[in-house]
Design a protein around this motif. Structure first.
Motif, PDB file in Angstrom:
ATOM      1  N   TYR A  79      62.119 -17.021  62.855  1.00  0.00           N
ATOM      2  CA  TYR A  79      61.137 -15.950  62.784  1.00  0.00           C
ATOM      3  C   TYR A  79      59.950 -16.202  63.695  1.00  0.00           C
ATOM      4  O   TYR A  79      59.690 -17.321  64.130  1.00  0.00           O
ATOM      5  N   LEU A  80      59.231 -15.108  63.960  1.00  0.00           N
ATOM      6  CA  LEU A  80      57.937 -15.144  64.647  1.00  0.00           C
ATOM      7  C   LEU A  80      56.865 -14.774  63.635  1.00  0.00           C
ATOM      8  O   LEU A  80      57.028 -13.819  62.861  1.00  0.00           O
ATOM      9  N   LEU A  81      55.782 -15.511  63.637  1.00  0.00           N
ATOM     10  CA  LEU A  81      54.631 -15.197  62.801  1.00  0.00           C
ATOM     11  C   LEU A  81      53.603 -14.475  63.665  1.00  0.00           C
ATOM     12  O   LEU A  81      53.188 -14.986  64.710  1.00  0.00           O
ATOM     13  N   LEU A 102      70.921 -12.125  71.766  1.00  0.00           N
ATOM     14  CA  LEU A 102      69.894 -11.709  70.809  1.00  0.00           C
ATOM     15  C   LEU A 102      68.877 -12.828  70.603  1.00  0.00           C
ATOM     16  O   LEU A 102      67.659 -12.601  70.635  1.00  0.00           O
ATOM     17  N   ARG A 103      69.368 -14.040  70.415  1.00  0.00           N
ATOM     18  CA  ARG A 103      68.472 -15.167  70.177  1.00  0.00           C
ATOM     19  C   ARG A 103      67.682 -15.507  71.438  1.00  0.00           C
ATOM     20  O   ARG A 103      66.511 -15.886  71.363  1.00  0.00           O
ATOM     21  N   THR A 104      68.312 -15.377  72.593  1.00  0.00           N
ATOM     22  CA  THR A 104      67.599 -15.661  73.836  1.00  0.00           C
ATOM     23  C   THR A 104      66.419 -14.727  74.013  1.00  0.00           C
ATOM     24  O   THR A 104      65.326 -15.139  74.402  1.00  0.00           O
ATOM     25  N   ARG A 105      66.619 -13.462  73.703  1.00  0.00           N
ATOM     26  CA  ARG A 105      65.513 -12.503  73.826  1.00  0.00           C
ATOM     27  C   ARG A 105      64.417 -12.823  72.804  1.00  0.00           C
ATOM     28  O   ARG A 105      63.228 -12.642  73.074  1.00  0.00           O
ATOM     29  N   PHE A 106      64.830 -13.284  71.640  1.00  0.00           N
ATOM     30  CA  PHE A 106      63.861 -13.683  70.625  1.00  0.00           C
ATOM     31  C   PHE A 106      63.021 -14.850  71.134  1.00  0.00           C
ATOM     32  O   PHE A 106      61.793 -14.893  70.949  1.00  0.00           O
ATOM     33  N   LEU A 107      63.674 -15.794  71.811  1.00  0.00           N
ATOM     34  CA  LEU A 107      62.962 -16.941  72.373  1.00  0.00           C
ATOM     35  C   LEU A 107      62.005 -16.509  73.479  1.00  0.00           C
ATOM     36  O   LEU A 107      60.920 -17.075  73.629  1.00  0.00           O
TER      37      LEU A 107
END
Length: 485
Positions: free
Chosen positions: A210-212, A175-180
């Motif tokens: 988070y992403l802004l 999940l975090r990898t895809r977020f990155l």
């Protein structure tokens, strides 16, 4: 300047009005007279030069000595590299917040700062430094909030990574990898296009990641179809045309969105379309992507109602034509009000995408011109070779039929509706593992000083040699400052 005009003491009614929301630097002159400078404005420049808002005539005061600013959090004073410095409560400062009762010393002049303006910037629910205004959406990777930066009063969208580590079916690292990957795509400028939501920043804190994003005042295509049913074919072509242009930009950068669907297509009031949610983006030869592929094998990523046949077999061996297929399914729904394969289960939907021909668009909606129906059906061909090969070619095919239309909606009502929907999801015990750390209902109201507040005089002179107080100067300043404020 004579003694009759060089200072001003507010009358009782005026003082009463200002007390409702006021901010003053208060100075006691050598004659024991109380002098007040109204600083209830965006900036108050203090120095010895005649153009300063507060002119202090003294050899110890620089031409531009310091400045007081007002933002969403209140007042701040900045020393402008003066020789003698600026002191607040006896300490030299470069910059500091001003609070009611603070003593400010500028050269040989001493002021007391008084204000009724309160710092309301930390009221409400906050994520990092951003105040949450409502929920824009929820998804498999995170929650999307409408937020406001209280320092600048600018609004953004903020996508927060979900915490699911305690649920056995979820790989938190994936999940975090895809977020990155989503953050990387935005940071490297791969997603900079008028028809793509702009990624502004990525932050990883100990308690939140988070992403802004830019906040695009819009409703998504799914919401529009739910409200209107089938849409005007010319407008659908405009939506498809703009989306195809955005997709062409993504594909030229070597990436694939992999989740094109109506809820990921945002439409502004003037008909502008932007692609959002890059949580499943494929970055091609990126080493992180390669590592994910080796871990997940022939993983099936996407949304069952819109997934391309080849993507359902192997989501790591796709190109831009998979997005063309997803867009075709979204346009199909827009023209007919019906999904191409409304099966009961995801497995049946995927099998239909692989093997079943969708019902004719013109049979479902005779008002759709055959030429437009043919374009959409070509997008949905099972074999990628039979589809439009690029977004550019699809855009060219749609252009003769496209017409931009305005849409009407209340964005605040939409946010309230999405926030309520999110609270229902939170209350569902089957989905609580998806929603850890997320409040059921969040809202905050805007706070601040409006441009209608009384600003007082814009230029003040204090000259100790002549025992001066406050004087009104440069009459044009007042209206100009009020407009700027």
């Amino acid at each position: 300047m004579n003694d009759q005009t060089d200072y001003e003491i507010p009358s009782a009614p005026e003082s009463q009005a200002l007390a409702q929301k006021s901010a003053f630097l208060v100075h006691e002159s050598s004659r024991g007279e109380i002098v007040r400078k109204n600083v209830l404005r965006t900036t108050t420049l203090i120095g010895s030069h005649e153009t300063c808002n507060l002119q202090l005539i003294s050899s110890q005061v620089e031409p531009s000595h310091c400045v007081i600013t007002l933002d969403g959090r209140g007042f701040r004073i900045w020393d402008l590299r003066s020789r003698i410095g600026t002191k607040v409560n006896g300490k030299k400062i470069r910059s500091t917040r001003l609070h009611h009762g603070d003593q400010v010393k500028i050269g040989s002049f001493t002021f007391q700062f008084t204000t009724t303006v309160k710092d309301e910037s930390r009221q409400g629910f906050f994520i990092d430094d951003y105040r949450v205004l409502g929920i824009l959406g929820t998804g498999g990777m995170g929650w999307l909030y409408a937020v406001e930066d209280p320092r600048t009063m600018q609004k953004f969208a903020l996508k927060v990574l979900m915490r699911r580590a305690n649920h056995p079916s979820v790989d938190q690292q994936e999940l975090r990898t895809r977020f990155l990957l989503e953050a990387e795509a935005g940071a490297k400028g791969r997603l900079k296009h008028p028809n793509i939501i702009n990624v502004l920043d990525h932050q990883h804190r100990s308690d939140v990641e988070y992403l802004l994003l830019e906040l695009f005042v819009s409703m998504d295509l799914q919401e529009l179809i739910q409200r209107e049913g089938s849409l005007d074919p010319a407008f659908v072509c405009s939506i498809g045309l703009q989306t195809a242009k955005g997709l062409n930009h993504i594909h030229q950068a070597g990436s694939v969105h992999r989740d094109i669907k109506p809820s990921n297509l945002l439409i502004g009031p003037n008909g502008l379309v932007k692609i959002c949610d890059f949580g499943l983006i494929f970055l091609g030869n990126d080493p992180i992507e390669a590592e994910l592929a080796s871990q997940m094998g022939k993983d099936c990523l996407g949304t069952a109602d819109y997934i391309a046949p080849e993507q359902s077999f192997d989501s790591y061996q796709v190109d831009g034509r998979a997005d063309i297929y997803g867009l075709g399914c979204a346009l199909y729904l827009s023209l007919t009000g019906k999904l191409p394969f409304p099966a009961e289960s995801n497995s049946k939907k995927i099998q239909s995408h692989r093997k079943v021909k969708p019902p004719s668009i013109t049979a479902l909606n005779p008002a759709v011109p055959q030429e437009i129906a043919d374009i959409v059906h070509r997008c949905m061909e099972k074999d990628p070779q039979n589809r439009y090969q690029t977004g550019e070619k699809l855009a060219a095919a749609l252009a003769p039929f496209a017409r931009v239309q305005k849409i009407e909606f209340n964005f605040e009502d939409l946010i309230a509706k999405r926030t309520n929907q999110a609270s229902y999801r939170l209350a569902d015990p089957k989905k609580k593992h998806f929603l850890q750390r997320i409040p059921a209902n969040v809202a905050a109201s805007l706070a601040g000083i409006t441009s209608e507040e009384h600003l007082g005089d814009e230029h003040t002179v204090i000259n100790p040699a002549r025992q001066s107080g406050i004087a009104t100067h440069l009459p044009g300043d007042t209206s100009a400052a009020r407009e700027a404020y």
